[in-house]
Design a protein around this motif. Structure first.
Motif, short mmCIF file in Angstrom:
data_model
loop_
_atom_site.label_atom_id
_atom_site.label_comp_id
_atom_site.label_asym_id
_atom_site.label_seq_id
_atom_site.Cartn_x
_atom_site.Cartn_y
_atom_site.Cartn_z
N VAL A 14 -12.49 -23.07 -17.95
CA VAL A 14 -11.09 -23.38 -17.59
C VAL A 14 -10.83 -24.84 -17.94
O VAL A 14 -11.51 -25.74 -17.44
CB VAL A 14 -10.83 -23.11 -16.09
CG1 VAL A 14 -9.40 -23.51 -15.73
CG2 VAL A 14 -11.07 -21.64 -15.76
N VAL A 15 -9.84 -25.05 -18.81
CA VAL A 15 -9.55 -26.40 -19.29
C VAL A 15 -8.20 -26.86 -18.73
O VAL A 15 -7.19 -26.18 -18.92
CB VAL A 15 -9.53 -26.43 -20.84
CG1 VAL A 15 -9.34 -27.85 -21.35
CG2 VAL A 15 -10.81 -25.82 -21.40
N GLY A 16 -8.21 -28.00 -18.05
CA GLY A 16 -7.00 -28.50 -17.38
C GLY A 16 -7.07 -28.10 -15.91
O GLY A 16 -6.95 -26.92 -15.57
N ASN A 27 -8.78 -17.44 -9.35
CA ASN A 27 -8.65 -16.01 -9.66
C ASN A 27 -9.78 -15.50 -10.54
O ASN A 27 -10.25 -14.38 -10.36
CB ASN A 27 -7.29 -15.73 -10.29
CG ASN A 27 -6.22 -15.57 -9.23
OD1 ASN A 27 -6.13 -14.54 -8.57
ND2 ASN A 27 -5.43 -16.61 -9.03
N PHE A 28 -10.22 -16.32 -11.50
CA PHE A 28 -11.37 -15.91 -12.33
C PHE A 28 -12.58 -15.67 -11.43
O PHE A 28 -13.32 -14.70 -11.61
CB PHE A 28 -11.72 -16.99 -13.37
CG PHE A 28 -10.90 -16.96 -14.63
CD1 PHE A 28 -10.82 -15.79 -15.39
CD2 PHE A 28 -10.24 -18.09 -15.09
CE1 PHE A 28 -10.08 -15.75 -16.58
CE2 PHE A 28 -9.50 -18.05 -16.28
CZ PHE A 28 -9.43 -16.89 -17.01
N LEU A 29 -12.76 -16.57 -10.45
CA LEU A 29 -13.93 -16.46 -9.56
C LEU A 29 -13.85 -15.20 -8.69
O LEU A 29 -14.87 -14.70 -8.22
CB LEU A 29 -14.01 -17.70 -8.66
CG LEU A 29 -14.51 -18.96 -9.36
CD1 LEU A 29 -14.20 -20.20 -8.53
CD2 LEU A 29 -16.02 -18.87 -9.61
N ASP A 30 -12.65 -14.69 -8.52
CA ASP A 30 -12.43 -13.54 -7.65
C ASP A 30 -12.58 -12.20 -8.39
O ASP A 30 -12.50 -11.15 -7.76
CB ASP A 30 -10.99 -13.68 -7.10
CG ASP A 30 -10.83 -12.98 -5.79
OD1 ASP A 30 -11.83 -12.86 -5.07
OD2 ASP A 30 -9.70 -12.52 -5.51
N ILE A 31 -12.77 -12.26 -9.71
CA ILE A 31 -12.83 -11.02 -10.50
C ILE A 31 -14.24 -10.84 -11.05
O ILE A 31 -14.78 -11.74 -11.72
CB ILE A 31 -11.80 -11.07 -11.66
CG1 ILE A 31 -10.38 -11.19 -11.08
CG2 ILE A 31 -11.90 -9.81 -12.53
CD1 ILE A 31 -9.29 -11.41 -12.13
N LYS A 32 -14.82 -9.69 -10.79
CA LYS A 32 -16.25 -9.50 -11.14
C LYS A 32 -16.51 -9.44 -12.64
O LYS A 32 -17.64 -9.64 -13.08
CB LYS A 32 -16.81 -8.27 -10.42
CG LYS A 32 -16.18 -6.96 -10.82
CD LYS A 32 -16.91 -5.80 -10.22
CE LYS A 32 -16.30 -4.45 -10.50
NZ LYS A 32 -15.52 -4.25 -11.70
N LEU A 298 -5.18 -11.64 -15.19
CA LEU A 298 -6.57 -11.86 -15.64
C LEU A 298 -7.36 -10.56 -15.70
O LEU A 298 -8.27 -10.42 -16.54
CB LEU A 298 -7.26 -12.90 -14.74
CG LEU A 298 -6.57 -14.28 -14.69
CD1 LEU A 298 -7.38 -15.25 -13.85
CD2 LEU A 298 -6.34 -14.84 -16.10
N LEU A 299 -7.00 -9.60 -14.87
CA LEU A 299 -7.64 -8.27 -14.96
C LEU A 299 -7.24 -7.61 -16.28
O LEU A 299 -8.06 -6.99 -16.97
CB LEU A 299 -7.21 -7.38 -13.78
CG LEU A 299 -7.90 -7.66 -12.45
CD1 LEU A 299 -7.17 -6.98 -11.29
CD2 LEU A 299 -9.36 -7.20 -12.49
#
Ligand SMILES: NC(=O)c1ccc[n+]([C@@H]2O[C@H](COP(=O)([O-])OP(=O)(O)OC[C@H]3O[C@@H](n4cnc5c(N)ncnc54)[C@H](O)[C@@H]3O)[C@@H](O)[C@H]2O)c1
Length: 342
Positions: A14-16, A27-32, A298-299
């Motif tokens: 993740v940039v920025g 949200n990325f961390l929340d998606i397997k 993101l999904l």
């Protein structure tokens, strides 16, 4: 490239890490489907802040380190607009998938180059038009698909609040671009002409208030009112049809969408040529899932990467929106409608 099969995790950088980037990170961390491997920002304070919250992620200030790392599959870019093209181009050239924040790039020439590059390298390029993935917009799409609304007459959006006045874009690029993406997604119609009216008061560089009118084919019109100079925050979309009408109030906590069984007809039995008949029925407030829009987005991105599918808000879609934004800028300058060439 580390993504071996559909079950492998997608390694993300993740940039920025200003306002929006941390939402992506969370949200990325929340998606397997994902593993966040890097966070990147030029600002040391941001790196310190997030490395204390997420100790398992490597936080760096050098983007090139991400580009060189063969384990990174996806680069999510949430930096200021002026940096989008350069960072996305590097990432695509290095064989990474790219999620690029809206409004994609500073001009359609750059956007077009990214689209070609992604195609050539067979990489997913998605633009972060988050509203398209929100539960209310998904519900409206469902209603429109059932053809309950009849002929669509208009789309009317008010997206106003106090600030945040941007330095690098005008209010149309900041706020109305969301409506452009929503309209393209919901109606699948071809814009014919755009006229924009705007004013600058505080910062002489960019318009802080604007009205945009878009003429589409088949007599459909969109009107968008955007402002950074409103004392109240309003986010309302009205969609008028020949049989029913829809309102979407994004500020309302639990009645975001209402479907009004209202319409106007001409009474055929009347001898007088003009006698409208107003029909009014039930108002329905449909149930909406409580999923965060960004998580839905993101999904969808993970699905597209794993199945090599084009995202709804693809690079091509981002390019279409940029052409509409450029036409709005020309219209502001010449004070006339601008025809859109396709
Ligand atoms: N999808 C949405 O709904 C949504 C919402 C808000 C913002 N955005 C978009 O996200 C992007 C960022 O907006 P913001 O409000 O977070 O901006 P911001 O200014 O708050 O944050 C940008 C961050 O990027 C960092 N940065 C700048 N250049 C960099 C580089 N070369 N490498 C690494 N880091 C760099 C800055 O230090 C800063 O921390 C914009 O394109 C904006 O339009 C999208």
């Amino acid at each position: 490239m580390s993504l071996k099969n559909k079950h492998s995790k997608i390694n993300v950088a993740v940039v920025g890490l200003g306002y929006w980037g941390p939402n992506l990170l969370r949200n990325f961390l929340d998606i397997k489907d994902y593993k966040v491997v890097y966070g990147c920002d030029l600002d040391k304070k941001n790196l310190e802040k997030y490395s204390s919250i997420y100790p398992s992620i490597k936080f760096i200030n050098n983007f090139d380190e991400i580009i060189k790392d063969k384990n990174v599959d996806l680069v999510a870019i949430a930096t200021p607009l002026s940096t989008h093209f350069r960072l996305a181009e590097k990432a695509l050239k290095a064989g990474k998938h790219v999620l690029l924040e809206k409004p994609m790039t500073q001009n359609s020439k750059e956007a077009s180059r990214l689209v070609k590059l992604a195609k050539r390298n067979n990489k997913i390029l998605m633009v972060g038009y988050t509203f398209v993935y929100s539960e209310p917009i998904k519900k409206i799409k469902e209603i429109l698909n059932k053809k309950e609304i009849g002929q669509i007459y208009y789309y009317d959006s008010t997206r106003i609040n106090l600030g945040l006045i941007q330095n690098d874009v005008n209010v149309i690029w900041d706020l109305a671009c969301h409506d452009f993406s929503i309209i393209n997604y919901l109606f699948n119609k071809v814009p014919v002409a755009i006229q924009a009216f705007g004013s600058k008061f505080v910062n002489s560089r960019n318009e802080e208030i604007a009205h945009v009118i878009i003429k589409y084919d088949k007599n459909f019109t969109a009107h968008i009112n955007v402002s950074w100079l409103s004392p109240v925050k309003i986010r309302i979309i009205l969609i008028g049809g020949s049989k029913k009408m829809i309102t979407f109030d994004d500020i309302s906590p639990n009645e975001k969408i209402r479907i009004y069984n209202k319409s106007v007809d001409l009474e055929s039995s009347q001898i007088t040529p003009f006698k409208p008949a107003y029909r009014s029925g039930d108002v329905i407030i449909p149930y909406l899932e409580q999923n965060e829009s960004l998580k839905n987005e993101l999904l969808h991105l993970a699905y597209c990467i794993k199945n090599n599918k084009k995202p709804i808000t693809s690079g091509e879609e981002g390019l279409k929106i940029l052409k509409m934004l450029e036409a709005s800028d020309i219209s502001l300058k010449i004070n006339k409608p601008v025809m859109l060439r396709h």
